[in-house]
Scaffold this motif. Structure first.
Motif, PDB file in Angstrom:
ATOM      1  N   GLY A   1       0.771  -1.234   0.000  1.00  0.00           N
ATOM      2  CA  GLY A   1       0.000   0.000   0.000  1.00  0.00           C
ATOM      3  C   GLY A   1       0.797   1.277   0.000  1.00  0.00           C
ATOM      4  O   GLY A   1       0.268   2.344   0.356  1.00  0.00           O
ATOM      5  N   HIS A   2       2.067   1.233  -0.410  1.00  0.00           N
ATOM      6  CA  HIS A   2       2.885   2.446  -0.414  1.00  0.00           C
ATOM      7  C   HIS A   2       2.726   3.176  -1.742  1.00  0.00           C
ATOM      8  O   HIS A   2       3.146   2.690  -2.791  1.00  0.00           O
ATOM      9  N   GLU A   3       2.109   4.326  -1.692  1.00  0.00           N
ATOM     10  CA  GLU A   3       1.879   5.146  -2.890  1.00  0.00           C
ATOM     11  C   GLU A   3       2.460   6.531  -2.637  1.00  0.00           C
ATOM     12  O   GLU A   3       1.764   7.457  -2.230  1.00  0.00           O
TER      13      GLU A   3
ATOM     14  N   ALA B   1      10.527  -3.684   2.052  1.00  0.00           N
ATOM     15  CA  ALA B   1       9.494  -2.894   2.722  1.00  0.00           C
ATOM     16  C   ALA B   1      10.078  -1.775   3.576  1.00  0.00           C
ATOM     17  O   ALA B   1       9.362  -0.833   3.951  1.00  0.00           O
ATOM     18  N   GLN B   2      11.377  -1.851   3.880  1.00  0.00           N
ATOM     19  CA  GLN B   2      12.011  -0.782   4.656  1.00  0.00           C
ATOM     20  C   GLN B   2      11.995   0.556   3.929  1.00  0.00           C
ATOM     21  O   GLN B   2      12.154   1.601   4.556  1.00  0.00           O
ATOM     22  N   PHE B   3      11.806   0.503   2.628  1.00  0.00           N
ATOM     23  CA  PHE B   3      11.768   1.740   1.851  1.00  0.00           C
ATOM     24  C   PHE B   3      10.634   2.642   2.317  1.00  0.00           C
ATOM     25  O   PHE B   3      10.748   3.867   2.260  1.00  0.00           O
ATOM     26  N   VAL B   4       9.542   2.039   2.798  1.00  0.00           N
ATOM     27  CA  VAL B   4       8.362   2.809   3.202  1.00  0.00           C
ATOM     28  C   VAL B   4       8.695   3.753   4.349  1.00  0.00           C
ATOM     29  O   VAL B   4       8.370   4.942   4.309  1.00  0.00           O
ATOM     30  N   GLY B   5       9.339   3.213   5.381  1.00  0.00           N
ATOM     31  CA  GLY B   5       9.647   4.031   6.564  1.00  0.00           C
ATOM     32  C   GLY B   5      11.089   4.474   6.655  1.00  0.00           C
ATOM     33  O   GLY B   5      11.503   5.016   7.690  1.00  0.00           O
ATOM     34  N   ARG B   6      11.870   4.203   5.582  1.00  0.00           N
ATOM     35  CA  ARG B   6      13.286   4.581   5.542  1.00  0.00           C
ATOM     36  C   ARG B   6      14.068   3.955   6.691  1.00  0.00           C
ATOM     37  O   ARG B   6      14.989   4.549   7.253  1.00  0.00           O
TER      38      ARG B   6
ATOM     39  N   PRO C   1       0.188  -0.084  12.301  1.00  0.00           N
ATOM     40  CA  PRO C   1      -0.816   0.986  12.203  1.00  0.00           C
ATOM     41  C   PRO C   1      -0.108   2.331  12.019  1.00  0.00           C
ATOM     42  O   PRO C   1       1.004   2.517  12.518  1.00  0.00           O
ATOM     43  N   PRO C   2      -0.703   3.260  11.295  1.00  0.00           N
ATOM     44  CA  PRO C   2      -2.068   3.202  10.741  1.00  0.00           C
ATOM     45  C   PRO C   2      -2.165   2.547   9.371  1.00  0.00           C
ATOM     46  O   PRO C   2      -3.245   2.434   8.830  1.00  0.00           O
ATOM     47  N   ARG C   3      -1.020   2.099   8.812  1.00  0.00           N
ATOM     48  CA  ARG C   3      -1.058   1.504   7.482  1.00  0.00           C
ATOM     49  C   ARG C   3      -1.825   0.187   7.495  1.00  0.00           C
ATOM     50  O   ARG C   3      -2.630  -0.094   6.616  1.00  0.00           O
ATOM     51  N   PHE C   4      -1.533  -0.654   8.487  1.00  0.00           N
ATOM     52  CA  PHE C   4      -2.229  -1.929   8.640  1.00  0.00           C
ATOM     53  C   PHE C   4      -2.491  -2.178  10.109  1.00  0.00           C
ATOM     54  O   PHE C   4      -1.673  -1.811  10.962  1.00  0.00           O
ATOM     55  N   PRO C   5      -3.616  -2.837  10.432  1.00  0.00           N
ATOM     56  CA  PRO C   5      -3.790  -3.326  11.809  1.00  0.00           C
ATOM     57  C   PRO C   5      -2.797  -4.459  12.063  1.00  0.00           C
ATOM     58  O   PRO C   5      -2.186  -4.982  11.132  1.00  0.00           O
TER      59      PRO C   5
END
Length: 294
Positions: free
Chosen positions: A36-38, A145-150, A251-255
């Motif tokens: 869900g990273h947009e 997936a680490q790219f999402v939160g750096r 959260p808040p991206r996923f429960p």
């Protein structure tokens, strides 16, 4: 001088590793879309009928964004675990194929019972292969997936092994394993059985190119069925990062999901089970507001 089986295996492994490396940016972008990273805003476009529509960035736009943020090497996050996984799968599948060819040298027909027997054998081997390769899949998914939160929590293979084992134990290496295997098994059985029924019922033996048509039946079935089993891949990848300390799975991206079935239900409710199935001409999905609980 003919090549030895060992030389053939080495060549196949090298080819498989090369293909894995070349296609990695594509799977990297797909994984980020699955979680869900947009990061880029949608663009206004038109349909074939001329109606305005919002399109999310396609593969090339997404890849250019990754290049801008992380440079060229950034497109290859999580590659090393994927190469290990690919090597194991290639070696096992190569040995299976050679054994199957040897057993079929004197066979001219396949009965339904033979198809069931061969599929059952292939399923067992495939499940055992997944047991060996899934930990590396989890490592690769988390590195990407680490790219999402750096984050920089997961890096090389050995570092990933130590981190996962220290924080989650052996079970951490098999998060998302069940939907991953279920999808593979469902795909295998449906593909083999449908190909058998089509080859024995729909293809006329009197047709001059029957053998050629039958050789492509399973390939065509595989393309069609991969769409139907794709949700298992999405759920498996989301579960691989869920509650592992990365922003992509918290959260808040996923429960925080208690099971993969709850993850499936959440994604189904949001209409996101096929997220990432296409990387071009991605329309902005129409979803309801996110639920409070999973």
């Amino acid at each position: 001088m003919p090549s030895t089986p060992m030389e053939v295996d080495a060549a196949v492994v090298l080819l498989g590793a090369s293909v894995t490396a070349i296609t990695h940016p594509l799977l990297y972008v797909k994984l980020l879309i699955q979680v869900g990273h947009e990061p880029l805003p949608p663009a206004v476009g038109t349909t074939m009928l001329g109606r305005p529509v919002l399109y999310l960035p396609g593969f090339f736009s997404y890849a250019q964004y990754i290049l801008k943020v992380d440079g060229k090497l950034g497109l290859f996050r999580g590659l090393s675990p994927r190469i290990v996984s690919s090597t194991i799968s290639t070696v096992v599948r190569g040995k299976i194929k050679r054994r199957e060819l040897q057993s079929k040298e004197d066979e001219h027909q396949n009965s339904f019972g033979k198809v069931v027997q061969e599929t059952s054998h292939e399923m067992i081997i495939q499940c055992l292969t997944k047991v060996a390769t899934h930990p590396f899949h989890v490592m690769s998914v988390r590195c990407m997936a680490q790219f999402v939160g750096r984050e920089t929590k997961y890096s090389g293979v050995f570092s990933c092994i130590m981190t996962i084992f220290k924080e989650e134990g052996l079970s951490g290496f098999y998060t998302g394993f069940v939907p991953h295997v279920l999808g593979e098994v469902l795909f295998l059985w449906c593909c083999n059985l449908l190909a058998y029924f089509i080859n024995t019922s729909a293809v006329d033996d009197t047709f001059s190119q029957t053998s050629t048509i039958r050789s492509y039946t399973k390939f065509v079935m595989g393309i069609s069925l991969s769409v139907l089993t794709y949700p298992f891949t999405v759920v498996a990848d989301v579960m691989a990062v869920n509650n592992c300390g990365l922003a992509a799975g918290l959260p808040p991206r996923f429960p925080v999901f208690k099971s993969w079935l709850r993850c499936w239900n959440h994604l189904s409710t949001e209409g996101q089970l096929f997220r990432g199935s296409r990387i071009f001409f991605r329309r902005v999905p129409v979803t309801r507001p996110p639920s409070v609980s999973d």
